[in-house]
Structures are given as C-alpha cells and as structure tokens.
Motif scaffolding. Structure first.
Motif, PDB file in Angstrom:
ATOM      1  N   ILE A  13       8.828  44.084 -15.371  1.00 39.14           N
ATOM      2  CA  ILE A  13       9.636  44.617 -16.470  1.00 39.14           C
ATOM      3  C   ILE A  13      10.679  43.594 -16.873  1.00 39.14           C
ATOM      4  CG2 ILE A  13       9.284  47.051 -15.889  1.00 39.14           C
ATOM      5  CD1 ILE A  13      11.976  47.036 -14.477  1.00 39.14           C
ATOM      6  N   GLU A  14      11.156  43.726 -18.066  1.00 38.76           N
ATOM      7  CA  GLU A  14      12.183  42.830 -18.584  1.00 38.76           C
ATOM      8  C   GLU A  14      13.555  43.506 -18.464  1.00 38.76           C
ATOM      9  OE1 GLU A  14      11.805  39.654 -19.708  1.00 38.76           O
ATOM     10  OE2 GLU A  14       9.739  39.892 -19.001  1.00 38.76           O
ATOM     11  N   PRO A  15      14.601  42.737 -18.229  1.00 45.70           N
ATOM     12  CA  PRO A  15      15.944  43.329 -18.187  1.00 45.70           C
ATOM     13  C   PRO A  15      16.349  43.837 -19.571  1.00 45.70           C
ATOM     14  CG  PRO A  15      16.052  40.935 -17.979  1.00 45.70           C
ATOM     15  CD  PRO A  15      14.614  41.303 -17.969  1.00 45.70           C
ATOM     16  N   TYR A  16      17.103  44.934 -19.592  1.00 42.84           N
ATOM     17  CA  TYR A  16      17.602  45.435 -20.874  1.00 42.84           C
ATOM     18  C   TYR A  16      18.987  44.885 -21.189  1.00 42.84           C
ATOM     19  CZ  TYR A  16      19.940  48.997 -17.980  1.00 42.84           C
ATOM     20  OH  TYR A  16      20.699  49.645 -17.038  1.00 42.84           O
ATOM     21  N   ASN A  17      19.596  44.213 -20.206  1.00 45.34           N
ATOM     22  CA  ASN A  17      20.894  43.584 -20.445  1.00 45.34           C
ATOM     23  C   ASN A  17      21.055  42.432 -19.462  1.00 45.34           C
ATOM     24  OD1 ASN A  17      23.470  43.095 -21.451  1.00 45.34           O
ATOM     25  ND2 ASN A  17      24.431  44.581 -20.092  1.00 45.34           N
ATOM     26  N   THR A  18      21.584  41.327 -19.933  1.00 50.95           N
ATOM     27  CA  THR A  18      21.886  40.180 -19.078  1.00 50.95           C
ATOM     28  C   THR A  18      23.245  39.626 -19.481  1.00 50.95           C
ATOM     29  OG1 THR A  18      20.892  38.546 -20.545  1.00 50.95           O
ATOM     30  CG2 THR A  18      19.448  39.517 -18.886  1.00 50.95           C
ATOM     31  N   GLY A  19      23.826  38.857 -18.601  1.00 53.45           N
ATOM     32  CA  GLY A  19      25.100  38.245 -18.950  1.00 53.45           C
ATOM     33  C   GLY A  19      25.608  37.314 -17.874  1.00 53.45           C
ATOM     34  N   MET A  20      26.746  36.743 -18.164  1.00 56.82           N
ATOM     35  CA  MET A  20      27.422  35.849 -17.227  1.00 56.82           C
ATOM     36  C   MET A  20      28.804  36.440 -16.958  1.00 56.82           C
ATOM     37  SD  MET A  20      25.173  33.478 -16.758  1.00 56.82           S
ATOM     38  CE  MET A  20      25.949  32.039 -16.056  1.00 56.82           C
ATOM     39  N   LEU A  21      29.167  36.546 -15.696  1.00 59.66           N
ATOM     40  CA  LEU A  21      30.446  37.099 -15.294  1.00 59.66           C
ATOM     41  C   LEU A  21      31.270  35.995 -14.652  1.00 59.66           C
ATOM     42  CD1 LEU A  21      32.240  39.624 -14.828  1.00 59.66           C
ATOM     43  CD2 LEU A  21      31.053  39.889 -12.633  1.00 59.66           C
ATOM     44  N   LYS A  22      32.378  35.653 -15.265  1.00 59.25           N
ATOM     45  CA  LYS A  22      33.248  34.599 -14.731  1.00 59.25           C
ATOM     46  C   LYS A  22      34.047  35.182 -13.567  1.00 59.25           C
ATOM     47  CE  LYS A  22      36.469  31.067 -16.076  1.00 59.25           C
ATOM     48  NZ  LYS A  22      36.244  29.882 -16.809  1.00 59.25           N
ATOM     49  N   VAL A  23      33.910  34.588 -12.388  1.00 63.01           N
ATOM     50  CA  VAL A  23      34.583  35.099 -11.200  1.00 63.01           C
ATOM     51  C   VAL A  23      35.704  34.193 -10.706  1.00 63.01           C
ATOM     52  CG1 VAL A  23      32.639  36.511 -10.446  1.00 63.01           C
ATOM     53  CG2 VAL A  23      32.787  34.132  -9.693  1.00 63.01           C
ATOM     54  N   SER A  24      35.781  32.996 -11.260  1.00 62.11           N
ATOM     55  CA  SER A  24      36.892  32.088 -10.959  1.00 62.11           C
ATOM     56  C   SER A  24      36.903  31.023 -12.045  1.00 62.11           C
ATOM     57  CB  SER A  24      36.745  31.449  -9.571  1.00 62.11           C
ATOM     58  OG  SER A  24      35.763  30.440  -9.585  1.00 62.11           O
ATOM     59  N   GLU A  25      37.798  30.097 -11.919  1.00 58.39           N
ATOM     60  CA  GLU A  25      37.879  29.019 -12.911  1.00 58.39           C
ATOM     61  C   GLU A  25      36.609  28.164 -12.938  1.00 58.39           C
ATOM     62  OE1 GLU A  25      40.224  28.317 -15.254  1.00 58.39           O
ATOM     63  OE2 GLU A  25      41.064  30.241 -14.666  1.00 58.39           O
ATOM     64  N   ILE A  26      35.931  28.060 -11.785  1.00 61.12           N
ATOM     65  CA  ILE A  26      34.762  27.174 -11.723  1.00 61.12           C
ATOM     66  C   ILE A  26      33.452  27.906 -11.418  1.00 61.12           C
ATOM     67  CG2 ILE A  26      36.123  25.150 -11.100  1.00 61.12           C
ATOM     68  CD1 ILE A  26      35.196  25.582  -8.187  1.00 61.12           C
ATOM     69  N   HIS A  27      33.506  29.218 -11.135  1.00 62.48           N
ATOM     70  CA  HIS A  27      32.291  29.934 -10.747  1.00 62.48           C
ATOM     71  C   HIS A  27      31.958  31.049 -11.743  1.00 62.48           C
ATOM     72  CE1 HIS A  27      33.603  28.240  -6.836  1.00 62.48           C
ATOM     73  NE2 HIS A  27      32.319  27.937  -6.796  1.00 62.48           N
ATOM     74  N   THR A  28      30.670  31.159 -12.019  1.00 63.36           N
ATOM     75  CA  THR A  28      30.163  32.193 -12.905  1.00 63.36           C
ATOM     76  C   THR A  28      28.916  32.789 -12.269  1.00 63.36           C
ATOM     77  OG1 THR A  28      30.918  30.882 -14.793  1.00 63.36           O
ATOM     78  CG2 THR A  28      29.389  32.653 -15.261  1.00 63.36           C
ATOM     79  N   LEU A  29      28.774  34.110 -12.355  1.00 54.87           N
ATOM     80  CA  LEU A  29      27.601  34.794 -11.826  1.00 54.87           C
ATOM     81  C   LEU A  29      26.721  35.267 -12.977  1.00 54.87           C
ATOM     82  CD1 LEU A  29      29.189  37.102  -9.112  1.00 54.87           C
ATOM     83  CD2 LEU A  29      27.997  34.950  -8.756  1.00 54.87           C
ATOM     84  N   TYR A  30      25.426  35.055 -12.850  1.00 49.85           N
ATOM     85  CA  TYR A  30      24.457  35.582 -13.810  1.00 49.85           C
ATOM     86  C   TYR A  30      24.054  36.974 -13.327  1.00 49.85           C
ATOM     87  CZ  TYR A  30      19.986  36.362 -16.095  1.00 49.85           C
ATOM     88  OH  TYR A  30      18.955  36.913 -16.811  1.00 49.85           O
ATOM     89  N   TYR A  31      23.909  37.928 -14.236  1.00 51.55           N
ATOM     90  CA  TYR A  31      23.448  39.257 -13.839  1.00 51.55           C
ATOM     91  C   TYR A  31      22.415  39.776 -14.825  1.00 51.55           C
ATOM     92  CZ  TYR A  31      26.488  41.222 -17.448  1.00 51.55           C
ATOM     93  OH  TYR A  31      27.074  41.525 -18.647  1.00 51.55           O
ATOM     94  N   GLU A  32      21.619  40.722 -14.332  1.00 58.03           N
ATOM     95  CA  GLU A  32      20.626  41.410 -15.142  1.00 58.03           C
ATOM     96  C   GLU A  32      20.719  42.900 -14.853  1.00 58.03           C
ATOM     97  OE1 GLU A  32      16.722  40.021 -14.081  1.00 58.03           O
ATOM     98  OE2 GLU A  32      16.968  38.131 -15.164  1.00 58.03           O
ATOM     99  N   GLU A  33      20.516  43.703 -15.878  1.00 54.45           N
ATOM    100  CA  GLU A  33      20.367  45.141 -15.712  1.00 54.45           C
ATOM    101  C   GLU A  33      18.912  45.444 -16.030  1.00 54.45           C
ATOM    102  OE1 GLU A  33      23.711  47.732 -17.077  1.00 54.45           O
ATOM    103  OE2 GLU A  33      24.364  45.832 -17.981  1.00 54.45           O
ATOM    104  N   VAL A  34      18.229  46.029 -15.043  1.00 60.87           N
ATOM    105  CA  VAL A  34      16.793  46.253 -15.148  1.00 60.87           C
ATOM    106  C   VAL A  34      16.488  47.679 -14.713  1.00 60.87           C
ATOM    107  CG1 VAL A  34      14.530  45.432 -14.347  1.00 60.87           C
ATOM    108  CG2 VAL A  34      16.424  43.828 -14.526  1.00 60.87           C
ATOM    109  N   GLY A  35      15.475  48.262 -15.313  1.00 62.70           N
ATOM    110  CA  GLY A  35      15.032  49.588 -14.886  1.00 62.70           C
ATOM    111  C   GLY A  35      15.460  50.670 -15.856  1.00 62.70           C
ATOM    112  N   ASN A  36      15.596  51.871 -15.330  1.00 63.87           N
ATOM    113  CA  ASN A  36      15.955  53.033 -16.132  1.00 63.87           C
ATOM    114  C   ASN A  36      17.469  53.057 -16.339  1.00 63.87           C
ATOM    115  OD1 ASN A  36      16.469  55.541 -17.202  1.00 63.87           O
ATOM    116  ND2 ASN A  36      15.301  56.677 -15.668  1.00 63.87           N
ATOM    117  N   PRO A  37      17.950  52.901 -17.570  1.00 61.88           N
ATOM    118  CA  PRO A  37      19.401  52.910 -17.804  1.00 61.88           C
ATOM    119  C   PRO A  37      20.067  54.218 -17.381  1.00 61.88           C
ATOM    120  CG  PRO A  37      18.238  52.096 -19.738  1.00 61.88           C
ATOM    121  CD  PRO A  37      17.204  52.614 -18.787  1.00 61.88           C
TER     122      PRO A  37
END
Length: 97
Positions: free
Chosen positions: A57-81
């Motif tokens: 399945i494909e994610p219905y939402n993705t993004g980047m979450l900045k967690v510090s000045e130099i670090h960013t986390l990629y995330y996906e929302e997948v499945g039944n919303p």
C-alpha cells in the motif's frame, strides 16, 4: 642462505599470515552460504504469499519533522486513517534495524 629476521618482524609476518587465512575462511563461509541460499527453493514464493495477505500500500501522508537544528525525521502515515494508530521507529544507517 636465509636472511635473519628479528623476532618482531617474524611475529608480524605470522600475524599477517593468520589475518589472511582468517579472511579467506570468512570469504569461504560467505560463498558457501550464498551457494546454499541459491540452491534452496525460491524464497520469493513465500514473499508472494505474504503479499496476498498483506498487499503493498502507499502512504496517505508523508513528511519531514525537524527534531533539532541538524536532525530531521521522515515519516509516513499508512493504512486505515480511521484505524488504531501505531508507531514503528527504527534506527538510522547502521542501526541494525
């Protein structure tokens, strides 16, 4: 006539030879493993069975979450919303996950 070697250079030569032999043995183990895996029944049939139960399945939402000045986390929302949320966190490169 054999040239005289110091004990230190003789010891270093022995260590180098042992290192080479150890690497050759590790390579033999890896080649044997790959050969065995290649001769076993097709493991992709098991993957196909899992795909039938859990289709890709494909994610219905993705993004980047900045967690510090130099670090960013990629995330996906997948499945039944409307389903129950779960979070799966895995390590970065070399994290062993």
């Amino acid at each position: 006539m054999v040239a005289a070697m110091s004990l230190t250079s003789c010891y270093e030569e022995i260590k180098q030879q042992q290192w080479r032999e150890a690497n050759i043995n590790e390579i033999k183990i890896i080649v044997d493993y790959i050969t065995r895996m290649a001769s076993e029944p097709d493991s992709t049939s098991e993957t196909r069975k899992l795909r039938e139960v859990y289709p890709a399945i494909e994610p219905y939402n993705t993004g980047m979450l900045k967690v510090s000045e130099i670090h960013t986390l990629y995330y996906e929302e997948v499945g039944n919303p409307a389903g129950k949320p779960i979070v799966f966190v895995h390590g970065g490169p070399g994290g062993g996950t």
